[in-house]
Design a protein around this motif. Sequence first.
Motif, PDB file in Angstrom:
ATOM      1  N   ASN A 200       0.770  -1.295   0.060  1.00  0.00           N
ATOM      2  CA  ASN A 200      -0.083  -0.067  -0.204  1.00  0.00           C
ATOM      3  C   ASN A 200       1.098   1.313   0.149  1.00  0.00           C
ATOM      4  O   ASN A 200       2.080   1.338   0.456  1.00  0.00           O
ATOM      5  CB  ASN A 200      -0.909  -0.065   1.040  1.00  0.00           C
ATOM      6  N   ALA A 201       0.184   2.474  -0.407  1.00  0.00           N
ATOM      7  CA  ALA A 201       0.891   3.518  -0.527  1.00  0.00           C
ATOM      8  C   ALA A 201       1.254   4.115   1.166  1.00  0.00           C
ATOM      9  O   ALA A 201       0.802   3.466   2.076  1.00  0.00           O
ATOM     10  CB  ALA A 201      -0.004   4.773  -1.079  1.00  0.00           C
ATOM     11  N   VAL A 202       2.309   4.850   1.133  1.00  0.00           N
ATOM     12  CA  VAL A 202       2.765   5.122   2.505  1.00  0.00           C
ATOM     13  C   VAL A 202       2.613   6.704   2.402  1.00  0.00           C
ATOM     14  O   VAL A 202       2.601   7.568   1.540  1.00  0.00           O
ATOM     15  CB  VAL A 202       4.336   4.969   2.526  1.00  0.00           C
ATOM     16  N   LEU A 203       2.508   7.392   3.557  1.00  0.00           N
ATOM     17  CA  LEU A 203       2.180   8.640   3.902  1.00  0.00           C
ATOM     18  C   LEU A 203       3.436   9.534   3.156  1.00  0.00           C
ATOM     19  O   LEU A 203       4.538   9.262   3.706  1.00  0.00           O
ATOM     20  CB  LEU A 203       1.919   9.110   5.527  1.00  0.00           C
ATOM     21  N   GLY A 204       3.171  10.691   2.505  1.00  0.00           N
ATOM     22  CA  GLY A 204       4.279  11.497   2.152  1.00  0.00           C
ATOM     23  C   GLY A 204       4.827  10.875   0.913  1.00  0.00           C
ATOM     24  O   GLY A 204       5.736  11.765   0.284  1.00  0.00           O
ATOM     25  N   GLU A 205       4.447   9.740   0.419  1.00  0.00           N
ATOM     26  CA  GLU A 205       5.023   9.360  -0.694  1.00  0.00           C
ATOM     27  C   GLU A 205       4.625  10.142  -2.208  1.00  0.00           C
ATOM     28  O   GLU A 205       3.544  10.589  -2.185  1.00  0.00           O
ATOM     29  CB  GLU A 205       4.496   7.780  -1.098  1.00  0.00           C
ATOM     30  N   GLN A 206       5.575  10.257  -3.026  1.00  0.00           N
ATOM     31  CA  GLN A 206       5.654  10.991  -4.161  1.00  0.00           C
ATOM     32  C   GLN A 206       4.773   9.928  -5.379  1.00  0.00           C
ATOM     33  O   GLN A 206       5.523   9.012  -5.686  1.00  0.00           O
ATOM     34  CB  GLN A 206       6.891  11.852  -4.922  1.00  0.00           C
ATOM     35  N   VAL A 207       4.055  10.589  -5.888  1.00  0.00           N
ATOM     36  CA  VAL A 207       3.006   9.659  -6.808  1.00  0.00           C
ATOM     37  C   VAL A 207       2.367  10.394  -7.747  1.00  0.00           C
ATOM     38  O   VAL A 207       2.580  11.850  -7.964  1.00  0.00           O
ATOM     39  CB  VAL A 207       1.599   9.214  -5.927  1.00  0.00           C
ATOM     40  N   LYS A 208       1.914   9.718  -8.964  1.00  0.00           N
ATOM     41  CA  LYS A 208       1.453  10.432 -10.132  1.00  0.00           C
ATOM     42  C   LYS A 208       0.259   9.625 -10.522  1.00  0.00           C
ATOM     43  O   LYS A 208      -0.026   8.704 -10.255  1.00  0.00           O
ATOM     44  CB  LYS A 208       2.603   9.997 -11.497  1.00  0.00           C
ATOM     45  N   ARG A 209      -0.612  10.459 -11.153  1.00  0.00           N
ATOM     46  CA  ARG A 209      -1.984   9.838 -11.673  1.00  0.00           C
ATOM     47  C   ARG A 209      -2.267  10.237 -13.240  1.00  0.00           C
ATOM     48  O   ARG A 209      -1.673  11.460 -13.609  1.00  0.00           O
ATOM     49  CB  ARG A 209      -3.095  10.571 -10.629  1.00  0.00           C
ATOM     50  N   THR A 210      -2.886   9.431 -13.885  1.00  0.00           N
ATOM     51  CA  THR A 210      -3.102   9.773 -15.196  1.00  0.00           C
ATOM     52  C   THR A 210      -4.590   9.437 -15.549  1.00  0.00           C
ATOM     53  O   THR A 210      -5.365   8.486 -14.936  1.00  0.00           O
ATOM     54  CB  THR A 210      -2.418   8.641 -16.059  1.00  0.00           C
ATOM     55  N   GLY A 211      -5.180  10.217 -16.039  1.00  0.00           N
ATOM     56  CA  GLY A 211      -6.573  10.422 -16.586  1.00  0.00           C
ATOM     57  C   GLY A 211      -6.921  10.856 -17.803  1.00  0.00           C
ATOM     58  O   GLY A 211      -6.138  11.444 -18.588  1.00  0.00           O
ATOM     59  N   SER A 212      -8.019  10.470 -18.340  1.00  0.00           N
ATOM     60  CA  SER A 212      -8.574  10.733 -19.736  1.00  0.00           C
ATOM     61  C   SER A 212      -8.796  12.424 -20.106  1.00  0.00           C
ATOM     62  O   SER A 212      -8.740  12.814 -21.053  1.00  0.00           O
ATOM     63  CB  SER A 212      -9.587   9.999 -20.260  1.00  0.00           C
ATOM     64  N   THR A 213      -9.116  12.978 -18.842  1.00  0.00           N
ATOM     65  CA  THR A 213      -9.327  14.412 -18.991  1.00  0.00           C
ATOM     66  C   THR A 213      -8.114  15.199 -18.909  1.00  0.00           C
ATOM     67  O   THR A 213      -8.071  16.194 -19.590  1.00  0.00           O
ATOM     68  CB  THR A 213     -10.388  14.652 -18.025  1.00  0.00           C
ATOM     69  N   THR A 214      -7.094  15.153 -17.916  1.00  0.00           N
ATOM     70  CA  THR A 214      -6.192  16.272 -17.738  1.00  0.00           C
ATOM     71  C   THR A 214      -4.952  15.338 -17.788  1.00  0.00           C
ATOM     72  O   THR A 214      -3.668  16.130 -17.367  1.00  0.00           O
ATOM     73  CB  THR A 214      -6.299  16.257 -16.009  1.00  0.00           C
ATOM     74  N   GLY A 215      -4.606  14.285 -18.197  1.00  0.00           N
ATOM     75  CA  GLY A 215      -3.447  13.745 -18.446  1.00  0.00           C
ATOM     76  C   GLY A 215      -2.559  13.266 -17.090  1.00  0.00           C
ATOM     77  O   GLY A 215      -3.364  12.653 -16.136  1.00  0.00           O
ATOM     78  N   THR A 216      -1.501  13.535 -17.133  1.00  0.00           N
ATOM     79  CA  THR A 216      -0.517  12.736 -15.972  1.00  0.00           C
ATOM     80  C   THR A 216      -0.302  14.132 -15.136  1.00  0.00           C
ATOM     81  O   THR A 216       0.126  14.946 -15.510  1.00  0.00           O
ATOM     82  CB  THR A 216       0.652  12.016 -16.375  1.00  0.00           C
ATOM     83  N   HIS A 217      -0.500  13.987 -13.808  1.00  0.00           N
ATOM     84  CA  HIS A 217      -0.208  15.082 -12.624  1.00  0.00           C
ATOM     85  C   HIS A 217       0.580  14.332 -11.406  1.00  0.00           C
ATOM     86  O   HIS A 217       0.101  13.203 -11.333  1.00  0.00           O
ATOM     87  CB  HIS A 217      -1.404  15.831 -12.235  1.00  0.00           C
ATOM     88  N   SER A 218       1.209  15.033 -10.875  1.00  0.00           N
ATOM     89  CA  SER A 218       1.836  14.299  -9.447  1.00  0.00           C
ATOM     90  C   SER A 218       1.458  15.160  -8.480  1.00  0.00           C
ATOM     91  O   SER A 218       1.112  16.075  -8.272  1.00  0.00           O
ATOM     92  CB  SER A 218       3.494  14.603  -9.968  1.00  0.00           C
ATOM     93  N   GLY A 219       2.087  14.532  -7.316  1.00  0.00           N
ATOM     94  CA  GLY A 219       1.794  15.087  -5.936  1.00  0.00           C
ATOM     95  C   GLY A 219       2.250  14.164  -4.975  1.00  0.00           C
ATOM     96  O   GLY A 219       3.127  13.215  -5.157  1.00  0.00           O
ATOM     97  N   ARG A 220       1.508  14.182  -3.649  1.00  0.00           N
ATOM     98  CA  ARG A 220       2.151  13.205  -2.757  1.00  0.00           C
ATOM     99  C   ARG A 220       0.853  12.722  -1.993  1.00  0.00           C
ATOM    100  O   ARG A 220      -0.376  13.422  -1.808  1.00  0.00           O
ATOM    101  CB  ARG A 220       3.203  14.017  -1.651  1.00  0.00           C
ATOM    102  N   VAL A 221       0.999  11.590  -1.177  1.00  0.00           N
ATOM    103  CA  VAL A 221       0.028  11.326  -0.534  1.00  0.00           C
ATOM    104  C   VAL A 221      -0.222  11.966   0.916  1.00  0.00           C
ATOM    105  O   VAL A 221       0.865  12.134   1.771  1.00  0.00           O
ATOM    106  CB  VAL A 221       0.228   9.630  -0.257  1.00  0.00           C
ATOM    107  N   THR A 222      -1.596  12.126   1.307  1.00  0.00           N
ATOM    108  CA  THR A 222      -1.529  13.024   2.338  1.00  0.00           C
ATOM    109  C   THR A 222      -2.479  12.263   3.529  1.00  0.00           C
ATOM    110  O   THR A 222      -2.461  12.998   4.676  1.00  0.00           O
ATOM    111  CB  THR A 222      -2.466  14.353   2.100  1.00  0.00           C
ATOM    112  N   GLY A 223      -2.990  11.235   3.017  1.00  0.00           N
ATOM    113  CA  GLY A 223      -3.974  10.360   4.120  1.00  0.00           C
ATOM    114  C   GLY A 223      -4.092   8.933   3.709  1.00  0.00           C
ATOM    115  O   GLY A 223      -3.913   8.750   2.521  1.00  0.00           O
ATOM    116  N   LEU A 224      -3.923   8.222   4.599  1.00  0.00           N
ATOM    117  CA  LEU A 224      -4.548   6.672   4.319  1.00  0.00           C
ATOM    118  C   LEU A 224      -5.570   6.270   5.177  1.00  0.00           C
ATOM    119  O   LEU A 224      -5.889   6.694   6.221  1.00  0.00           O
ATOM    120  CB  LEU A 224      -3.091   5.803   4.844  1.00  0.00           C
TER     121      LEU A 224
END
Length: 296
Positions: A200-224
């Motif tokens: 599972n993801a960990v708090l503070g982990e740097q991640v990316k997300r891809t979607g059909s509307t906005t493409g790829t964006h990045s950020g971090r995990v803030t809650g589990l």
Amino acid sequence: MRTKRGTPRPGTTRRRTRLLAVALGLLTATAVAVPGAAAAPARTPQPEQLAAISEAVLHAEVDGTAWYIDEAAGRVVVTADSTVSTAALNRLTQVSGGDASVLTVRRVPGAFTPLVSAGDAIYGGQYRCSLGFNVADSHDHYFLTAGHCGNVAAQWYTDAAHKTLIGPTLSSTFPGHDYALVRYDNPALSHPGGFTSAPNAVLGEQVKRTGSTTGTHSGRVTGLNVTVRYSGGGGTVRGLIQTNVCAEPGDSGGPLFDGTKALGLTSGGSGNCTVGGTTFYQPVNAALAAYGVKVY
């Protein structure tokens, strides 16, 4: 020489000042020496107390809120979107039993909604969502997407005109969880991989997300292990990953990842990719376990 009544003689003021200073010093020393006078250390809430507050927040039934237990800080952290009224916020505060030290409430703009819309990418009915991860078992190939997408379409296509079939929704779960399984029935379609299942993801982990509307964006995990109650009666989902990665309608079902590690499926959130936002993801491991498939 006489002085005016009420006016001290020269030198009297200095003597009284010294005596007062000595008296205050003795009083201070005495106060510090009194047993038990020091402030008692703050008590750390027990896990069962935090769990009870988390359940109380759930039963308060306030749409537009998301919350999780921060065991390290000894708090239940609530995020409330712009649709939550002051009265509703007060109701949330009351569920902590009046102890504000165990409940943190944060406000964010926008409204928490499942991110589904009509448009492009994978199409079903009148809706557009995003393909998550390709998966397989010993018999077939499939893909994962959001459960609230699977709920609205029995068949999925590659185009808005519904000319190129992908395949049927075999299973869909929403609310409670937010995942669906779609089978590839069109042999002309490729289904490449490139991801691996991961813890599972960990708090503070740097991640990316891809979607059909906005493409790829990045950020971090803030809650589990976040519970979100979507606005407008959109449903309650537990066990989500919370991030500060932006997303918009149509991005639902798209993958959350860290390198080649498959982490989650886009569920919903608030804001947009112009001003930023808060977004929630269904952990992919829960979907893999539910369907007996593996990401590849």
